[in-house]
Enzyme design. Sequence first.
Site: not given
Ligand code: NAP
Length: 288
Positions: A110, A48
Amino acid sequence: MNIIKLNNGLEMPQLGFGVYQIQNDQTAEAVYQAIKAGYRLIDTASIYGNEKETGEGIRRAIKEGLVTREELFITTKLFILQASEDKAIATIEQSLAIMELNYIDLYLIHQPYGDVYGAWRSLVAAQKSGKVKSIGISNFKSSKMIEFVRLNGVKPQINQIEVNPWNQRIEDQKWHEKYGVQIEAWAPFAEGHRDLFINPVLTEIGQQYGKSVGQVILRWLMQRGIVALAKSVRPERMIENINIFDFELTDEDLTKIASLNMKESAFFDHDAPNQVEWFMNRMLDTEK
Ligand SMILES: NC(=O)c1ccc[n+]([C@@H]2O[C@H](COP(=O)([O-])OP(=O)(O)OC[C@H]3O[C@@H](n4cnc5c(N)ncnc54)[C@H](OP(=O)(O)O)[C@@H]3O)[C@@H](O)[C@H]2O)c1
């Protein structure tokens, strides 16, 4: 905050904050605000590129007395470029140094590519030395998880995989429970794909409790016993997303959510040939 007990006897918060795709100049503030909002589990990764800023946000929160280091649960991950026995040791040391931490609470491989068995030996050694408290994998399909558990002396505490209403992983959860490996959900909101945040089924369920779609989804994961990571750069959404411990979804709600399952990734299949080719190109190009 709900607490989950892992197969090594250690505990972790069931809901956490992820920093994937948060810009470097926003990460320290986001991490600090998340801790202020009550999150104790923070999830980053070497790939990241924001481990340094994640560490800064943590240090600020500790310095201001919001939390102690012991109350936090910090996760980071080893990317495929470093997936070998030697590189894993160096990468763990590097993450500790970059984040200015004495130990990491959870360290994950990962992606299921590269010399993951060699890397695992280094993770086990780091766990024995106390540099890392819990260890695990990420993006391993259940079939690969089973092989990994069966062929290693120490089994992973966690498999961090995509879980959201479009890709519910019901069968995968059964396999992980059988092998005692805790599932941790990434992209619980599918990053909003396929209009998740305005889905009528989830909206209607939320209206019964005065809750948003995001809150319904995270509550659903809590009730399934899955650890979930949510990401937002907006403090008001951080607060919204953690405010899910004062209502309960009924069996009827859960049945409606089950009907949304498309049983496929909302992003990409980690095992699809074009995806593996991309990983390999990236890995081999970097080694040149
Ligand atoms: N191991 C892996 O391969 C892998 C892959 C992907 C992710 N991850 C981990 O999982 C975490 C979460 O996944 P992600 O960040 O990909 O996606 P997510 O949490 O599914 O979605 C994040 C998105 O949703 C929006 N959001 C958040 N809360 C909201 C709400 N209450 N209402 C409306 N929109 C909302 C955010 O926008 P704003 O920021 O503008 O609020 C952002 O655009 C990551 O940050 C990372 O730590 C791991």
